[in-house]
Design a protein around this motif. Structure first.
Motif, PDB file in Angstrom:
ATOM      1  N   TYR A  21      -6.957   4.637   1.845  1.00  0.00           N
ATOM      2  CA  TYR A  21      -7.656   4.379   0.587  1.00  0.00           C
ATOM      3  C   TYR A  21      -7.727   5.621  -0.306  1.00  0.00           C
ATOM      4  O   TYR A  21      -7.881   5.511  -1.510  1.00  0.00           O
ATOM      5  N   ASP A  50       3.683   1.191  15.411  1.00  0.00           N
ATOM      6  CA  ASP A  50       2.444   1.036  14.642  1.00  0.00           C
ATOM      7  C   ASP A  50       1.233   1.172  15.565  1.00  0.00           C
ATOM      8  O   ASP A  50       1.333   0.936  16.759  1.00  0.00           O
ATOM      9  N   SER A  84       0.066  -8.817   4.041  1.00  0.00           N
ATOM     10  CA  SER A  84      -0.128 -10.197   3.589  1.00  0.00           C
ATOM     11  C   SER A  84      -1.585 -10.483   3.242  1.00  0.00           C
ATOM     12  O   SER A  84      -2.495  -9.952   3.883  1.00  0.00           O
ATOM     13  N   ARG A  85      -1.781 -11.331   2.249  1.00  0.00           N
ATOM     14  CA  ARG A  85      -3.129 -11.781   1.845  1.00  0.00           C
ATOM     15  C   ARG A  85      -3.100 -13.284   1.650  1.00  0.00           C
ATOM     16  O   ARG A  85      -2.203 -13.808   1.020  1.00  0.00           O
ATOM     17  N   GLU A 123      -9.032   8.521   4.192  1.00  0.00           N
ATOM     18  CA  GLU A 123      -9.975   8.041   3.179  1.00  0.00           C
ATOM     19  C   GLU A 123     -10.517   9.139   2.276  1.00  0.00           C
ATOM     20  O   GLU A 123     -11.096   8.850   1.229  1.00  0.00           O
ATOM     21  N   ASN A 158       5.487  -5.174   8.785  1.00  0.00           N
ATOM     22  CA  ASN A 158       5.009  -5.539  10.122  1.00  0.00           C
ATOM     23  C   ASN A 158       5.793  -6.727  10.645  1.00  0.00           C
ATOM     24  O   ASN A 158       5.895  -7.746   9.958  1.00  0.00           O
ATOM     25  N   GLN A 171       0.845  -1.201   0.000  1.00  0.00           N
ATOM     26  CA  GLN A 171       0.000   0.000   0.000  1.00  0.00           C
ATOM     27  C   GLN A 171       0.880   1.252   0.000  1.00  0.00           C
ATOM     28  O   GLN A 171       1.802   1.360   0.812  1.00  0.00           O
TER      29      GLN A 171
HETATM   30  P1  C2E Z   1      -1.914  -2.514  10.107  1.00  0.00           P
HETATM   31  O1  C2E Z   1      -0.445  -2.726  10.198  1.00  0.00           O
HETATM   32  O2  C2E Z   1      -2.499  -1.461  10.992  1.00  0.00           O
HETATM   33  O3  C2E Z   1      -2.200  -2.277   8.583  1.00  0.00           O
HETATM   34  C1  C2E Z   1      -3.129  -1.353   8.114  1.00  0.00           C
HETATM   35  C2  C2E Z   1      -4.448  -2.001   7.825  1.00  0.00           C
HETATM   36  O4  C2E Z   1      -5.402  -0.976   7.528  1.00  0.00           O
HETATM   37  C3  C2E Z   1      -4.401  -2.886   6.588  1.00  0.00           C
HETATM   38  O5  C2E Z   1      -5.339  -3.930   6.783  1.00  0.00           O
HETATM   39  C4  C2E Z   1      -4.876  -1.948   5.482  1.00  0.00           C
HETATM   40  O6  C2E Z   1      -5.416  -2.607   4.360  1.00  0.00           O
HETATM   41  C5  C2E Z   1      -5.934  -1.161   6.223  1.00  0.00           C
HETATM   42  N1  C2E Z   1      -6.148   0.167   5.633  1.00  0.00           N
HETATM   43  C6  C2E Z   1      -5.267   0.916   4.927  1.00  0.00           C
HETATM   44  N2  C2E Z   1      -5.799   2.075   4.546  1.00  0.00           N
HETATM   45  C7  C2E Z   1      -7.064   2.093   5.014  1.00  0.00           C
HETATM   46  C8  C2E Z   1      -8.136   3.043   4.932  1.00  0.00           C
HETATM   47  O7  C2E Z   1      -8.038   4.124   4.355  1.00  0.00           O
HETATM   48  N3  C2E Z   1      -9.295   2.710   5.552  1.00  0.00           N
HETATM   49  C9  C2E Z   1      -9.451   1.523   6.191  1.00  0.00           C
HETATM   50  N4  C2E Z   1     -10.643   1.262   6.768  1.00  0.00           N
HETATM   51  N5  C2E Z   1      -8.468   0.599   6.295  1.00  0.00           N
HETATM   52  C10 C2E Z   1      -7.282   0.889   5.698  1.00  0.00           C
HETATM   53  P2  C2E Z   1      -4.974  -5.431   6.502  1.00  0.00           P
HETATM   54  O8  C2E Z   1      -4.159  -5.551   5.278  1.00  0.00           O
HETATM   55  O9  C2E Z   1      -6.245  -6.176   6.613  1.00  0.00           O
HETATM   56  O10 C2E Z   1      -4.009  -5.832   7.695  1.00  0.00           O
HETATM   57  C11 C2E Z   1      -4.483  -5.950   8.990  1.00  0.00           C
HETATM   58  C12 C2E Z   1      -3.383  -6.085   9.997  1.00  0.00           C
HETATM   59  O11 C2E Z   1      -2.726  -7.355   9.873  1.00  0.00           O
HETATM   60  C13 C2E Z   1      -2.270  -5.068   9.795  1.00  0.00           C
HETATM   61  O12 C2E Z   1      -2.666  -3.890  10.420  1.00  0.00           O
HETATM   62  C14 C2E Z   1      -1.099  -5.744  10.473  1.00  0.00           C
HETATM   63  O13 C2E Z   1      -1.111  -5.526  11.861  1.00  0.00           O
HETATM   64  C15 C2E Z   1      -1.376  -7.217  10.233  1.00  0.00           C
HETATM   65  N6  C2E Z   1      -0.541  -7.722   9.123  1.00  0.00           N
HETATM   66  C16 C2E Z   1      -0.797  -7.691   7.791  1.00  0.00           C
HETATM   67  N7  C2E Z   1       0.192  -8.291   7.092  1.00  0.00           N
HETATM   68  C17 C2E Z   1       1.107  -8.710   8.002  1.00  0.00           C
HETATM   69  C18 C2E Z   1       2.368  -9.410   7.919  1.00  0.00           C
HETATM   70  O14 C2E Z   1       2.863  -9.749   6.843  1.00  0.00           O
HETATM   71  N8  C2E Z   1       3.023  -9.656   9.093  1.00  0.00           N
HETATM   72  C19 C2E Z   1       2.523  -9.273  10.309  1.00  0.00           C
HETATM   73  N9  C2E Z   1       3.225  -9.555  11.394  1.00  0.00           N
HETATM   74  N10 C2E Z   1       1.347  -8.632  10.423  1.00  0.00           N
HETATM   75  C20 C2E Z   1       0.643  -8.343   9.291  1.00  0.00           C
END
Ligand code: C2E
Ligand code: CA
Ligand code: CA
Ligand code: CA
Length: 380
Positions: free
Chosen positions: A363, A284, A171-172, A344, A223, A154
């Motif tokens: 976003y 974070d 990650s997805r 947003e 992360n 992103q």
């Molecule tokens: P995070 O680190 O706080 O990542 C930001 C999350 O907010 C991401 O969700 C992102 O898609 C979402 N986001 C970004 N911009 C916006 C926006 O404008 N509005 C809204 N409503 N949401 C937005 P995502 O991708 O679902 O990830 C969720 C959490 O999972 C991440 O929160 C992070 O803590 C964890 N995560 C994701 N990938 C990894 C990884 O590879 N390793 C680790 N350790 N944690 C991960």
């Protein structure tokens, strides 16, 4: 993958053998036998767990298991059980120990009557502990090995120039039946075992790949979890991988969530080690944890990421405006970069820019996209 097949009548294990696996029945049914295979004490069917007792208390098999029909079994490795057990509260560990002793005492010896009700009650208590979770975990293992766990990036935008300054790697998991599984779910799952090390390693490979194709000024934020930071090989191997590619380690920002900073001394050690390896460290989800602001600011972070809950209500909630203003003035004094996440719309962007926050993510600028998509945009 991790599936095993048995014909009707075939033994899966015998009494007295080492307990090196537990199983979940995928198809068919299984008899559990005692007293030199003379007595069937249980018939289990699809969805049920067996063979976990010996794994839990690391003793030899006290029962035998035999396929009643043709069966398909999902293997559960001892680590999937014991990693969790060693991570749990010592009291829970003790309780499980007691339950196991009781359960063993209930197993009928030669010629004895068994207490069925109690036995099945105790068994069902143990079973509650998330069989579907074990299944999902095995699937995650397969997914990681077969590229079903992907990394998307992103954009993080410089609020002054409105240009992309870097990316956050996210990650997805594309699951064949369940669709896209949120990292909130599977990262938590991976963190409960050592799977997070493998998932993390994949993310780093892809981030390094992307960094090598982007200008020197672009950074990637990643992360990281406590298990990674606690592993002795993690930082040295990451440094080596970057060195091999000729990439400056300061282009990587390691994100540590505020919830990981309950133990301030531990957090200080992590940051120190990252700094020694020349990585930047980012706090974070800033503002969402329980740690005191004062304590957190004593930690030598390079970047603070203001959590999206504050940003999304920043226009409607004057308390949040004050909070963000406070964070900005503190960050400026301490020479820490600030990122606002979850932007947003344009008015949020304008407000945060006016408050002189350095970077924005959300976003409004773009969702996370794949490496090929980023490179295609760059080429335009
Ligand atoms: P995070 O680190 O706080 O990542 C930001 C999350 O907010 C991401 O969700 C992102 O898609 C979402 N986001 C970004 N911009 C916006 C926006 O404008 N509005 C809204 N409503 N949401 C937005 P995502 O991708 O679902 O990830 C969720 C959490 O999972 C991440 O929160 C992070 O803590 C964890 N995560 C994701 N990938 C990894 C990884 O590879 N390793 C680790 N350790 N944690 C991960
Ligand atoms: Ca993050
Ligand atoms: Ca965040
Ligand atoms: Ca978050």
């Amino acid at each position: 993958f991790h599936l095993r097949y048995f014909q009707a009548g075939q033994f899966i294990f015998h009494e007295g053998e080492a307990s090196d696996r537990a199983y979940i029945i995928e198809k068919g049914s299984v008899d559990i036998l005692v007293a030199d295979n003379q007595e069937v004490i249980h018939s289990l069917s699809a969805g049920e767990l067996f063979g976990e007792m010996g794994v839990l208390d690391q003793s030899v098999r006290s029962t035998a298991a035999r396929a009643k029909t043709k069966v398909t079994l999902l293997e559960i490795k001892p680590g999937q059980i014991t990693d969790r057990l060693t991570d749990t509260d010592p009291i829970i560990q003790a309780l499980i120990g007691v339950l196991l002793k009781r359960l063993r005492a209930l197993l009928p010896k030669n010629g004895e009557q068994q207490n069925d009700d109690l036995l099945s009650h105790v068994a069902s208590v143990i079973e509650q502990s998330g069989l579907s979770k074990f299944r999902l975990e095995s699937e995650l293992r397969t997914a990681v090995n077969s590229e079903k766990v992907q990394t998307v990036f992103q954009p993080i935008v410089d609020l002054n120039t409105h240009k992309v300054a870097g990316f956050e790697a996210l990650s997805r998991w594309f699951h064949p039946k369940l669709g896209v599984i949120s990292p909130f779910e599977f990262i938590t799952l991976a963190e409960e075992t050592d799977m997070i090390i493998e998932v993390g390693s994949l993310v780093f490979s892809r981030a390094i790949d992307l960094l090598s194709q982007l200008p020197e000024s672009v950074f990637i934020s990643i992360n990281v979890s406590a298990k990674q930071l606690n592993s002795a090989e993690f930082l040295p191997s990451l440094s080596q991988r970057l060195k091999n590619q000729g990439i400056n380690p300061a282009r990587l920002k390691l994100e540590i969530t505020e919830t990981m900073m309950v133990d301030i001394n531990q957090a200080a050690t992590w940051i120190d080690r990252c700094h020694q390896a020349d990585f930047l460290v980012c706090a974070d989800d800033f503002g969402t944890g329980y740690s005191g602001l004062r304590q957190l600011l004593d930690l030598p972070f390079d970047v603070l990421k203001i959590d999206q809950v504050f940003i999304q209500s920043v226009l409607s909630n004057s308390v949040n405006i004050t909070l963000v203003e406070t964070m900005v003035s503190l960050a400026k004094k301490l020479n820490i970069q600030l990122v606002a996440e979850g932007i947003e719309d344009k008015s949020q962007h304008q407000l945060l820019k006016d408050m002189s926050v350095d970077y924005g993510q959300g976003y409004y600028y773009g969702k996370a996209i794949s490496i090929p998509d980023i490179l295609a945009q760059k080429a335009q």
